[in-house]
Design a protein around this motif. Sequence first.
Motif, PDB file in Angstrom:
ATOM      1  N   MET A 197       0.846  -1.189   0.000  1.00 60.78           N
ATOM      2  CA  MET A 197       0.000   0.000   0.000  1.00 60.78           C
ATOM      3  C   MET A 197       0.886   1.244   0.000  1.00 60.78           C
ATOM      4  O   MET A 197       1.805   1.355   0.792  1.00 60.78           O
ATOM      5  CB  MET A 197      -0.903  -0.044   1.240  1.00 60.78           C
ATOM      6  N   PRO A 198       0.612   2.188  -0.889  1.00 60.45           N
ATOM      7  CA  PRO A 198       1.396   3.422  -0.900  1.00 60.45           C
ATOM      8  C   PRO A 198       1.156   4.239   0.362  1.00 60.45           C
ATOM      9  O   PRO A 198       0.137   4.059   1.042  1.00 60.45           O
ATOM     10  CB  PRO A 198       0.887   4.159  -2.134  1.00 60.45           C
ATOM     11  N   SER A 199       2.079   5.115   0.641  1.00 58.04           N
ATOM     12  CA  SER A 199       1.928   5.953   1.828  1.00 58.04           C
ATOM     13  C   SER A 199       0.807   6.968   1.618  1.00 58.04           C
ATOM     14  O   SER A 199       0.498   7.342   0.485  1.00 58.04           O
ATOM     15  CB  SER A 199       3.242   6.653   2.145  1.00 58.04           C
ATOM     16  N   PRO A 200       0.197   7.409   2.712  1.00 62.61           N
ATOM     17  CA  PRO A 200      -0.892   8.397   2.597  1.00 62.61           C
ATOM     18  C   PRO A 200      -0.400   9.676   1.924  1.00 62.61           C
ATOM     19  O   PRO A 200       0.786   9.995   1.945  1.00 62.61           O
ATOM     20  CB  PRO A 200      -1.288   8.673   4.047  1.00 62.61           C
ATOM     21  N   LEU A 201      -1.328  10.396   1.346  1.00 66.32           N
ATOM     22  CA  LEU A 201      -0.980  11.651   0.683  1.00 66.32           C
ATOM     23  C   LEU A 201      -0.627  12.721   1.704  1.00 66.32           C
ATOM     24  O   LEU A 201      -1.242  12.810   2.764  1.00 66.32           O
ATOM     25  CB  LEU A 201      -2.160  12.130  -0.161  1.00 66.32           C
ATOM     26  N   THR A 202       0.362  13.540   1.356  1.00 65.65           N
ATOM     27  CA  THR A 202       0.668  14.701   2.183  1.00 65.65           C
ATOM     28  C   THR A 202      -0.444  15.728   1.959  1.00 65.65           C
ATOM     29  O   THR A 202      -1.196  15.633   0.972  1.00 65.65           O
ATOM     30  CB  THR A 202       2.021  15.317   1.788  1.00 65.65           C
ATOM     31  N   PRO A 203      -0.558  16.720   2.820  1.00 65.83           N
ATOM     32  CA  PRO A 203      -1.579  17.756   2.593  1.00 65.83           C
ATOM     33  C   PRO A 203      -1.440  18.435   1.218  1.00 65.83           C
ATOM     34  O   PRO A 203      -2.436  18.682   0.546  1.00 65.83           O
ATOM     35  CB  PRO A 203      -1.354  18.743   3.742  1.00 65.83           C
ATOM     36  N   LEU A 227     -14.087  12.582 -10.695  1.00 63.61           N
ATOM     37  CA  LEU A 227     -13.293  11.412 -10.358  1.00 63.61           C
ATOM     38  C   LEU A 227     -12.125  11.224 -11.316  1.00 63.61           C
ATOM     39  O   LEU A 227     -11.024  10.863 -10.891  1.00 63.61           O
ATOM     40  CB  LEU A 227     -14.171  10.156 -10.331  1.00 63.61           C
ATOM     41  N   LYS A 228     -12.337  11.497 -12.582  1.00 61.41           N
ATOM     42  CA  LYS A 228     -11.240  11.368 -13.548  1.00 61.41           C
ATOM     43  C   LYS A 228     -10.108  12.329 -13.209  1.00 61.41           C
ATOM     44  O   LYS A 228      -8.935  11.977 -13.272  1.00 61.41           O
ATOM     45  CB  LYS A 228     -11.737  11.603 -14.969  1.00 61.41           C
ATOM     46  N   GLY A 229     -10.450  13.542 -12.841  1.00 59.58           N
ATOM     47  CA  GLY A 229      -9.432  14.512 -12.443  1.00 59.58           C
ATOM     48  C   GLY A 229      -8.715  14.084 -11.179  1.00 59.58           C
ATOM     49  O   GLY A 229      -7.500  14.233 -11.060  1.00 59.58           O
ATOM     50  N   LEU A 230      -9.476  13.557 -10.224  1.00 54.59           N
ATOM     51  CA  LEU A 230      -8.854  13.073  -8.988  1.00 54.59           C
ATOM     52  C   LEU A 230      -7.844  11.970  -9.295  1.00 54.59           C
ATOM     53  O   LEU A 230      -6.746  11.938  -8.727  1.00 54.59           O
ATOM     54  CB  LEU A 230      -9.915  12.545  -8.022  1.00 54.59           C
ATOM     55  N   LEU A 231      -8.207  11.078 -10.203  1.00 51.37           N
ATOM     56  CA  LEU A 231      -7.314   9.973 -10.550  1.00 51.37           C
ATOM     57  C   LEU A 231      -6.067  10.466 -11.271  1.00 51.37           C
ATOM     58  O   LEU A 231      -4.952  10.007 -10.975  1.00 51.37           O
ATOM     59  CB  LEU A 231      -8.055   8.944 -11.407  1.00 51.37           C
ATOM     60  N   VAL A 232      -6.225  11.377 -12.206  1.00 53.10           N
ATOM     61  CA  VAL A 232      -5.057  11.931 -12.896  1.00 53.10           C
ATOM     62  C   VAL A 232      -4.137  12.620 -11.883  1.00 53.10           C
ATOM     63  O   VAL A 232      -2.926  12.393 -11.863  1.00 53.10           O
ATOM     64  CB  VAL A 232      -5.473  12.903 -14.021  1.00 53.10           C
ATOM     65  N   GLY A 233      -4.714  13.444 -11.026  1.00 54.05           N
ATOM     66  CA  GLY A 233      -3.912  14.116 -10.003  1.00 54.05           C
ATOM     67  C   GLY A 233      -3.212  13.118  -9.098  1.00 54.05           C
ATOM     68  O   GLY A 233      -2.033  13.274  -8.778  1.00 54.05           O
ATOM     69  N   LEU A 234      -3.932  12.092  -8.691  1.00 55.48           N
ATOM     70  CA  LEU A 234      -3.359  11.071  -7.808  1.00 55.48           C
ATOM     71  C   LEU A 234      -2.173  10.383  -8.472  1.00 55.48           C
ATOM     72  O   LEU A 234      -1.116  10.204  -7.863  1.00 55.48           O
ATOM     73  CB  LEU A 234      -4.432  10.044  -7.431  1.00 55.48           C
ATOM     74  N   ASP A 264      -7.272  -0.964  -6.143  1.00 54.51           N
ATOM     75  CA  ASP A 264      -7.498  -0.965  -4.691  1.00 54.51           C
ATOM     76  C   ASP A 264      -6.762   0.183  -4.013  1.00 54.51           C
ATOM     77  O   ASP A 264      -7.298   0.838  -3.111  1.00 54.51           O
ATOM     78  CB  ASP A 264      -7.060  -2.300  -4.082  1.00 54.51           C
ATOM     79  N   ASP A 265      -5.521   0.427  -4.447  1.00 52.80           N
ATOM     80  CA  ASP A 265      -4.739   1.545  -3.891  1.00 52.80           C
ATOM     81  C   ASP A 265      -5.456   2.868  -4.128  1.00 52.80           C
ATOM     82  O   ASP A 265      -5.576   3.701  -3.221  1.00 52.80           O
ATOM     83  CB  ASP A 265      -3.350   1.622  -4.534  1.00 52.80           C
ATOM     84  N   MET A 266      -5.925   3.053  -5.356  1.00 57.47           N
ATOM     85  CA  MET A 266      -6.611   4.303  -5.709  1.00 57.47           C
ATOM     86  C   MET A 266      -7.875   4.476  -4.872  1.00 57.47           C
ATOM     87  O   MET A 266      -8.143   5.572  -4.363  1.00 57.47           O
ATOM     88  CB  MET A 266      -6.955   4.317  -7.202  1.00 57.47           C
ATOM     89  N   ALA A 267      -8.629   3.399  -4.748  1.00 54.66           N
ATOM     90  CA  ALA A 267      -9.865   3.460  -3.965  1.00 54.66           C
ATOM     91  C   ALA A 267      -9.565   3.840  -2.520  1.00 54.66           C
ATOM     92  O   ALA A 267     -10.264   4.679  -1.933  1.00 54.66           O
ATOM     93  CB  ALA A 267     -10.589   2.114  -4.032  1.00 54.66           C
ATOM     94  N   GLU A 268      -8.537   3.239  -1.958  1.00 50.28           N
ATOM     95  CA  GLU A 268      -8.196   3.538  -0.564  1.00 50.28           C
ATOM     96  C   GLU A 268      -7.700   4.971  -0.401  1.00 50.28           C
ATOM     97  O   GLU A 268      -8.122   5.685   0.513  1.00 50.28           O
ATOM     98  CB  GLU A 268      -7.142   2.557  -0.055  1.00 50.28           C
ATOM     99  N   LEU A 269      -6.812   5.413  -1.280  1.00 50.17           N
ATOM    100  CA  LEU A 269      -6.257   6.767  -1.166  1.00 50.17           C
ATOM    101  C   LEU A 269      -7.307   7.853  -1.376  1.00 50.17           C
ATOM    102  O   LEU A 269      -7.233   8.917  -0.774  1.00 50.17           O
ATOM    103  CB  LEU A 269      -5.106   6.961  -2.151  1.00 50.17           C
ATOM    104  N   LEU A 270      -8.287   7.566  -2.230  1.00 54.56           N
ATOM    105  CA  LEU A 270      -9.328   8.564  -2.504  1.00 54.56           C
ATOM    106  C   LEU A 270     -10.575   8.377  -1.651  1.00 54.56           C
ATOM    107  O   LEU A 270     -11.468   9.230  -1.669  1.00 54.56           O
ATOM    108  CB  LEU A 270      -9.720   8.522  -3.992  1.00 54.56           C
ATOM    109  N   GLY A 271     -10.652   7.256  -0.934  1.00 59.28           N
ATOM    110  CA  GLY A 271     -11.836   6.988  -0.130  1.00 59.28           C
ATOM    111  C   GLY A 271     -13.069   6.795  -0.995  1.00 59.28           C
ATOM    112  O   GLY A 271     -14.156   7.255  -0.654  1.00 59.28           O
ATOM    113  N   ARG A 272     -12.893   6.127  -2.132  1.00 58.53           N
ATOM    114  CA  ARG A 272     -13.972   5.912  -3.096  1.00 58.53           C
ATOM    115  C   ARG A 272     -14.153   4.425  -3.355  1.00 58.53           C
ATOM    116  O   ARG A 272     -13.301   3.615  -3.041  1.00 58.53           O
ATOM    117  CB  ARG A 272     -13.647   6.595  -4.433  1.00 58.53           C
ATOM    118  N   SER A 273     -15.249   4.085  -3.992  1.00 52.71           N
ATOM    119  CA  SER A 273     -15.526   2.701  -4.371  1.00 52.71           C
ATOM    120  C   SER A 273     -14.685   2.311  -5.580  1.00 52.71           C
ATOM    121  O   SER A 273     -14.426   3.126  -6.464  1.00 52.71           O
ATOM    122  CB  SER A 273     -16.997   2.524  -4.722  1.00 52.71           C
TER     123      SER A 273
END
Length: 162
Positions: free
Chosen positions: A1-7, A28-35, A46-55
């Motif tokens: 699992m990647p480390s949590p995002l910094t502020p 959501l597409k923008g959030l994913l590109v940014g992530l 799974d990593d993306m879902a966890e980091l973004l708190g999304r399904s």
Amino acid sequence: MPSPLTPSQRDLVHEFGSIYEQYGSQRLKGLLVGLLLVQPDPLSLDDMAELLGRSKGPISTAVRDLSATGLVRKVDGANARRDYYAAHPDLFLNNFKHNMAIVRKNRRTAEQFLNEMDGDDAHAEALRNLDQMRAFYTLMESFYEDFAERWEAESARLNGRG
């Protein structure tokens, strides 16, 4: 699992979500590109879902769309049984090309209906507007073509090839 995002990373991810939303795309597409832009390593769904708190389901659909337009790509990751994704190295150019295709479509639409309505006095106002639309998008298309050439030179310079 990647480390949590910094502020700062979280702020950037959310800003990308807002930008995409302002362009009429899914947040959501923008959030994913940014992530994917802030992560040093590829991420699984799974990593993306966890980091973004999304399904995971909507993320999977959005990633598939982003992949189809060349903004993200499937890459090898830590677990060979999972799919991993990273920002495409030509993400910005591919996004630009997508926008350029829309500009070309707008110009072709104006030309199509100018031809179909030509000579019909009942469409005089539409013809004036379509003529302006064609002129606008023709000029925009020439700016886009000039920009694409300039970007190729700048990209080569940034990547040590120029």
